[in-house]
Motif scaffolding. Structure first.
Motif, PDB file in Angstrom:
ATOM      1  N   ASP A  67       0.834  -1.201   0.000  1.00 52.56           N
ATOM      2  CA  ASP A  67       0.000   0.000   0.000  1.00 52.56           C
ATOM      3  C   ASP A  67       0.869   1.252   0.000  1.00 52.56           C
ATOM      4  OD1 ASP A  67      -2.491  -1.125  -0.129  1.00 52.56           O
ATOM      5  OD2 ASP A  67      -2.836  -1.112   2.045  1.00 52.56           O
ATOM      6  N   GLU A  68       0.366   2.294  -0.656  1.00 50.56           N
ATOM      7  CA  GLU A  68       1.084   3.571  -0.630  1.00 50.56           C
ATOM      8  C   GLU A  68       1.074   4.175   0.775  1.00 50.56           C
ATOM      9  OE1 GLU A  68      -0.239   6.282  -3.571  1.00 50.56           O
ATOM     10  OE2 GLU A  68       0.109   4.920  -5.261  1.00 50.56           O
ATOM     11  N   ASP A  69      -0.056   4.072   1.450  1.00 42.62           N
ATOM     12  CA  ASP A  69      -0.177   4.598   2.814  1.00 42.62           C
ATOM     13  C   ASP A  69      -0.238   3.403   3.769  1.00 42.62           C
ATOM     14  OD1 ASP A  69      -0.629   5.927   5.138  1.00 42.62           O
ATOM     15  OD2 ASP A  69      -2.651   6.616   4.627  1.00 42.62           O
ATOM     16  N   LEU A  70       0.853   3.149   4.458  1.00 46.23           N
ATOM     17  CA  LEU A  70       0.903   2.005   5.378  1.00 46.23           C
ATOM     18  C   LEU A  70       0.411   2.368   6.768  1.00 46.23           C
ATOM     19  CD1 LEU A  70       4.364   0.456   4.398  1.00 46.23           C
ATOM     20  CD2 LEU A  70       2.085  -0.218   3.626  1.00 46.23           C
ATOM     21  N   HIS A  71       0.277   3.654   7.062  1.00 42.35           N
ATOM     22  CA  HIS A  71      -0.083   4.087   8.413  1.00 42.35           C
ATOM     23  C   HIS A  71      -1.540   4.531   8.440  1.00 42.35           C
ATOM     24  CE1 HIS A  71       4.123   3.805   9.558  1.00 42.35           C
ATOM     25  NE2 HIS A  71       4.419   4.446   8.439  1.00 42.35           N
ATOM     26  N   ARG A  72      -2.431   3.578   8.374  1.00 43.11           N
ATOM     27  CA  ARG A  72      -3.864   3.854   8.482  1.00 43.11           C
ATOM     28  C   ARG A  72      -4.524   2.704   9.233  1.00 43.11           C
ATOM     29  NH1 ARG A  72      -6.735   1.721   3.552  1.00 43.11           N
ATOM     30  NH2 ARG A  72      -5.179   0.598   2.314  1.00 43.11           N
ATOM     31  N   PRO A  73      -5.600   2.977   9.954  1.00 41.97           N
ATOM     32  CA  PRO A  73      -6.230   1.933  10.775  1.00 41.97           C
ATOM     33  C   PRO A  73      -6.853   0.846   9.903  1.00 41.97           C
ATOM     34  CG  PRO A  73      -7.547   3.944  10.787  1.00 41.97           C
ATOM     35  CD  PRO A  73      -6.258   4.295  10.114  1.00 41.97           C
ATOM     36  N   PHE A  74      -6.788  -0.381  10.386  1.00 39.41           N
ATOM     37  CA  PHE A  74      -7.336  -1.525   9.679  1.00 39.41           C
ATOM     38  C   PHE A  74      -8.051  -2.448  10.651  1.00 39.41           C
ATOM     39  CE2 PHE A  74      -5.694  -1.184   5.412  1.00 39.41           C
ATOM     40  CZ  PHE A  74      -6.396  -2.152   4.696  1.00 39.41           C
ATOM     41  N   GLU A  75      -9.108  -3.076  10.150  1.00 42.80           N
ATOM     42  CA  GLU A  75      -9.796  -4.134  10.881  1.00 42.80           C
ATOM     43  C   GLU A  75      -9.571  -5.441  10.124  1.00 42.80           C
ATOM     44  OE1 GLU A  75     -14.126  -4.629  12.903  1.00 42.80           O
ATOM     45  OE2 GLU A  75     -14.151  -4.478  10.714  1.00 42.80           O
ATOM     46  N   ILE A  76      -9.095  -6.470  10.812  1.00 40.37           N
ATOM     47  CA  ILE A  76      -8.871  -7.789  10.213  1.00 40.37           C
ATOM     48  C   ILE A  76      -9.966  -8.715  10.727  1.00 40.37           C
ATOM     49  CG2 ILE A  76      -7.221  -9.599   9.716  1.00 40.37           C
ATOM     50  CD1 ILE A  76      -6.181  -6.821   9.021  1.00 40.37           C
ATOM     51  N   VAL A  77     -10.888  -9.099   9.846  1.00 44.06           N
ATOM     52  CA  VAL A  77     -11.988  -9.986  10.223  1.00 44.06           C
ATOM     53  C   VAL A  77     -11.543 -11.424  10.001  1.00 44.06           C
ATOM     54  CG1 VAL A  77     -14.373 -10.648   9.780  1.00 44.06           C
ATOM     55  CG2 VAL A  77     -13.686  -8.237   9.608  1.00 44.06           C
ATOM     56  N   ASN A  78     -11.569 -12.214  11.062  1.00 43.56           N
ATOM     57  CA  ASN A  78     -11.173 -13.611  11.001  1.00 43.56           C
ATOM     58  C   ASN A  78     -12.397 -14.507  11.071  1.00 43.56           C
ATOM     59  OD1 ASN A  78      -7.934 -13.774  11.606  1.00 43.56           O
ATOM     60  ND2 ASN A  78      -8.889 -12.017  12.616  1.00 43.56           N
ATOM     61  N   LYS A  79     -12.456 -15.502  10.185  1.00 39.70           N
ATOM     62  CA  LYS A  79     -13.475 -16.546  10.311  1.00 39.70           C
ATOM     63  C   LYS A  79     -12.810 -17.740  10.980  1.00 39.70           C
ATOM     64  CE  LYS A  79     -15.029 -19.301   6.962  1.00 39.70           C
ATOM     65  NZ  LYS A  79     -15.045 -20.674   7.567  1.00 39.70           N
ATOM     66  N   SER A  80     -13.209 -17.990  12.220  1.00 44.66           N
ATOM     67  CA  SER A  80     -12.622 -19.061  13.009  1.00 44.66           C
ATOM     68  C   SER A  80     -13.726 -19.975  13.514  1.00 44.66           C
ATOM     69  CB  SER A  80     -11.836 -18.471  14.190  1.00 44.66           C
ATOM     70  OG  SER A  80     -11.302 -19.495  14.993  1.00 44.66           O
ATOM     71  N   ASN A  81     -13.681 -21.240  13.083  1.00 44.39           N
ATOM     72  CA  ASN A  81     -14.720 -22.213  13.423  1.00 44.39           C
ATOM     73  C   ASN A  81     -16.104 -21.692  13.057  1.00 44.39           C
ATOM     74  OD1 ASN A  81     -15.161 -24.853  14.332  1.00 44.39           O
ATOM     75  ND2 ASN A  81     -15.833 -24.148  16.346  1.00 44.39           N
ATOM     76  N   GLY A  82     -16.166 -20.999  11.924  1.00 44.06           N
ATOM     77  CA  GLY A  82     -17.439 -20.526  11.403  1.00 44.06           C
ATOM     78  C   GLY A  82     -17.981 -19.292  12.079  1.00 44.06           C
ATOM     79  N   LYS A  83     -17.177 -18.612  12.898  1.00 46.83           N
ATOM     80  CA  LYS A  83     -17.623 -17.400  13.584  1.00 46.83           C
ATOM     81  C   LYS A  83     -16.672 -16.256  13.243  1.00 46.83           C
ATOM     82  CE  LYS A  83     -20.693 -19.893  15.848  1.00 46.83           C
ATOM     83  NZ  LYS A  83     -22.138 -19.810  15.531  1.00 46.83           N
ATOM     84  N   TYR A  84     -17.235 -15.049  13.245  1.00 49.74           N
ATOM     85  CA  TYR A  84     -16.436 -13.861  12.994  1.00 49.74           C
ATOM     86  C   TYR A  84     -15.866 -13.310  14.311  1.00 49.74           C
ATOM     87  CZ  TYR A  84     -17.941 -13.077   8.112  1.00 49.74           C
ATOM     88  OH  TYR A  84     -18.156 -13.169   6.761  1.00 49.74           O
ATOM     89  N   VAL A  85     -14.575 -13.047  14.301  1.00 46.53           N
ATOM     90  CA  VAL A  85     -13.928 -12.227  15.326  1.00 46.53           C
ATOM     91  C   VAL A  85     -13.001 -11.276  14.581  1.00 46.53           C
ATOM     92  CG1 VAL A  85     -14.077 -13.878  17.219  1.00 46.53           C
ATOM     93  CG2 VAL A  85     -12.125 -13.961  15.661  1.00 46.53           C
TER      94      VAL A  85
END
Length: 510
Positions: free
Chosen positions: A270-288
Motif C-alpha cells: 500500500d502507498e499509505d501504510l499508516h492507516r487503521p485496519f480491521e482484520i476480520v477472522n473466520k474461526s470455526n465458522g464465527k467472525y472475530v
C-alpha cells in the motif's frame, strides 16, 4: 488458387470457444492490469524492491530496510517435502502488532457445523433449484464480510474434515478492512462483477470465467474493480485438505487444467501504510476481528508456496469420448481436494464449457443416473446446464447422492429421436461449474428459506416430459406373453431332470 482466410481475434471472453480465440500473447485477459508468475506447486519469490529477500537464509539477524521476518506455515512442520507448505514474508510491521480479538456484528449468514446433531442444518431428500440469489440494494452498502452466506456443507472445521458451499453478494469494497479464513481454503468463482483481490502477496483481478484460491491463513480484501457496481459468485471451502491438480493417468503429461496456466501475484505494498485496519477472522465458522493502526498489505518481499493463485476456466483443455458413449464428468475436473479415503475425493471442482461432441451412435447428453456423489451446479453465464431448459446465471441446483436425476429440457428429451452422428459444438457461449462431493450435504436455513429463491424440489411435469413409451410400443404385450410362455416351457423341460425322470442303474451291492 486457395485464398487464406483471415482470422479475426475475438474480444469477449464469454463468447470464445477457448481462450486461444482471443489470440492473446499474454496469459491474461485484456482488461487485467496486473503481472503474475505462472506455474503450479512452485516456491515462488517476489520483491517490491530488488534485493530485499535475504540470500541463503530465511531469518537474518537484521533484514534490509528494517523489515520484520514473518513466517506462515500451512502444513505440519514435519510434513513430507511434497506437501510441506510455508511462506516467509518481509514486512514493515509484524501482524502480531494488534489490539486483540473481539466479536463483531455482521449481516452475513454463516454456518460451519454440518453435523447431524445440529438442528440448524438439514438434508434435501432429492433435488433443489434456486433462482438467482438477490444482489443487495444500492442503498444498502454490503461488503464481502456482510455479503457472505453459507448454503450447505458437511463436517466441521474444528475436526479439520469437510467442506462448505457459499454464495456472496456485495456492492461495496473493503477500504480499511481485510479478511482471514482460519478454517480452510476458499475457492472463489465469480458469476457477475469483476473483483480486485488484494492479498498479502499481491493483487489479482478475477472475473466471471476465472477462479481464485486463497489459502487458509492468508489475509485478503475483496474489492470491486473499477466501474463495477455489484458482484455475486460462489465459494467452495475445504477443511483439512488443499486444492490439487487431479492426476492425468493415461492422458499423459498434459490436458485438463495445465500447470502453466495458474497465475500467482507479485509483491505489492500500500502507498499509505499508516492507516487503521480491521482484520476480520473466520474461526470455526464465527467472525472475530482485530484492530491495528497499520495496513496488513506491507509485505515488501516474500518467498514460499503458501500463495494465492488464479486460473482462467476458458483455458481448460477438455478431453472427451471420440468414438462412442458418454464420458463421466470427472474428466472435466479442474481441481480436486482429497479425503481420508484415497479412492474418493472430498470435493471436485468441475468445468462444463464449450467443447466438441463427436460420439457416434450414442445418446450424447448425460444419461439419467443415480450417482453416489452430491452435485451442486451453478451457471456463471449463458444458458446453463440444468434439469429444465437451463437455469438462469446466478442461480444454482443440487442433486443429492443416489437421487435419480437428468435433464428434462426438450432438447434433452428429443435427443433419442434426433439420431445425430455429426460432430457438433456444444455448450457454446456459456459456462457452468459443478462441485461434486462424496459427502452428504446438509443445507442451512438461509438456503432453505432465508434467501427466498428456492424454487422447487422436483419437476412436477416430469411425468409428462418422460412418457412410458415402452408400454405403448406396438406388439409389446404379445412379446411379454411370449417371454412368459418361453420361461414356462423351459421350466417344464428342466423339471424332467429333477422331478422323477428315468432313474439311473442301482448301485452295486457291497
Amino acid at each position: 488458387m486457395t485464398i487464406a482466410k483471415v482470422r479475426t481475434p475475438l474480444t469477449d471472453p464469454e463468447k470464445v470457444f477457448h481462450y486461444t480465440d482471443l489470440q492473446r500473447t499474454k496469459p491474461t485477459r485484456e482488461n487485467d492490469p496486473y503481472d503474475y508468475m505462472p506455474g503450479w506447486g512452485n516456491r515462488h519469490q517476489s520483491e517490491v524492491i530488488p534485493g530485499t529477500l535475504p540470500a541463503g537464509q530465511n531469518n537474518p539477524q537484521a533484514n534490509r530496510y528494517g523489515l520484520y521476518t514473518e513466517g506462515i506455515t500451512y502444513s505440519a512442520f514435519a510434513a513430507p517435502r511434497q506437501v510441506n507448505k510455508s511462506t516467509y514474508m518481509y514486512r514493515a510491521r509484524p501482524s502480531a502488532a494488534h489490539g486483540g480479538y473481539n466479536k463483531i456484528e455482521s449481516r452475513a449468514h454463516l454456518e460451519n457445523c454440518f453435523l447431524s446433531c445440529n438442528p440448524s442444518v438439514q438434508t434435501f431428500p432429492g433435488l433443489a433449484e434456486w433462482r438467482p440469489f438477490p444482489l443487495p440494494p444500492a442503498d444498502e452498502p454490503t461488503d464481502f464480510v456482510d455479503g457472505l452466506h453459507t448454503l450447505a456443507g458437511s463436517g466441521d472445521p474444528n475436526l479439520r474434515q469437510g467442506l462448505a458451499l457459499y454464495v456472496y453478494m456485495l456492492n461495496a469494497s473493503m477500504p480499511g478492512r481485510a479478511f482471514c479464513n482460519i478454517d480452510g481454503d476458499f475457492l472463489f468463482c465469480p458469476q457477475t462483477g469483476i473483483l480486485d483481490f488484494q492479498t498479502e502477496m499481491g493483487k489479482l483481478l478475477v472475473q466471471p470465467g476465472e477462479i481464485v484460491v486463497i489459502p487458509r491463513g492468508v489475509r485478503f480484501s475483496v474489492n470491486l474493480a473499477n466501474g463495477q457496481k455489484a458482484a455475486r459468485g460462489y465459494i467452495t471451502e475445504v477443511w483439512g485438505a488443499m486444492w490439487e491438480l487431479p492426476d492425468l493417468g493415461p492422458l499423459g503429461g498434459h490436458g485438463l487444467a495445465n500447470p502453466r496456466d495458474f497465475l500467482h501475484p507479485v509483491a505489492y505494498i500500500d502507498e499509505d501504510l499508516h492507516r487503521p485496519f480491521e482484520i476480520v477472522n473466520k474461526s470455526n465458522g464465527k467472525y472475530v476481528a482485530i484492530k491495528q493502526d497499520h495496513s496488513p498489505y506491507d509485505v515488501v518481499a516474500w518467498q514460499g508456496n503458501v500463495v494465492p493463485y488464479k486460473y482462467d476456466l476458458t483455458k481448460f483443455s477438455s478431453q472427451n469420448a471420440t468414438s462412442v458413449d458418454h464420458t463421466d464428468p470427472s474428466v472435466n475436473t479442474v481441481l480436486t481436494a482429497k479425503s481420508h479415503d484415497p479412492h474418493t475425493p472430498l470435493a471436485d471442482f468441475i468445468w462444463f464449457g464449450p467443447r466438441w461432441d463427436v460420439a457416434s451412435n450414442t445418446f450424447r447428453p448425460p444419461y439419467f443416473h443415480r450417482n453416489s456423489a452430491s452435485e451442486f451446479l451453478a451457471c456463471l453465464y449463458g444458458k446453463g446446464l440444468g434439469r429444465d431448459e437451463g437455469f438462469l446465471p446466478g442461480g444454482a441446483s443440487f442433486d443429492g447422492g443416489h437421487t435419480p436425476h437428468g435433464g428434462f429440457g426438450d432438447e434433452y428429451i428429443n435427443e433419442m429421436q434426433l439420431q445425430v452422428n455429426e460432430p457438433r459444438k456444444i455448450l457454446e457461449n456459456q459456462m457452468t461449474i459443478m462441485v461434486e462431493s462424496s459427502r452428504t450435504l446438509l443445507f442451512t436455513d438461509y438456503a432453505r428459506h432465508g434467501c427466498g429463491t428456492l424454487e422447487k424440489a422436483a419437476d412436477p411435469k416430469a411425468w409428462d416430459k418422460l412418457p412410458d413409451r415402452f408400454s405403448s410400443h406396438p406388439g409389446i404385450k404379445q412379446l411379454l406373453q411370449r417371454v412368459r410362455d418361453d420361461k414356462a416351457a423351459a421350466a417344464e423341460r428342466l423339471a424332467f431332470y429333477h422331478e422323477g425322470g428315468i432313474a439311473g442303474p442301482p448301485l452295486p451291492a457291497a
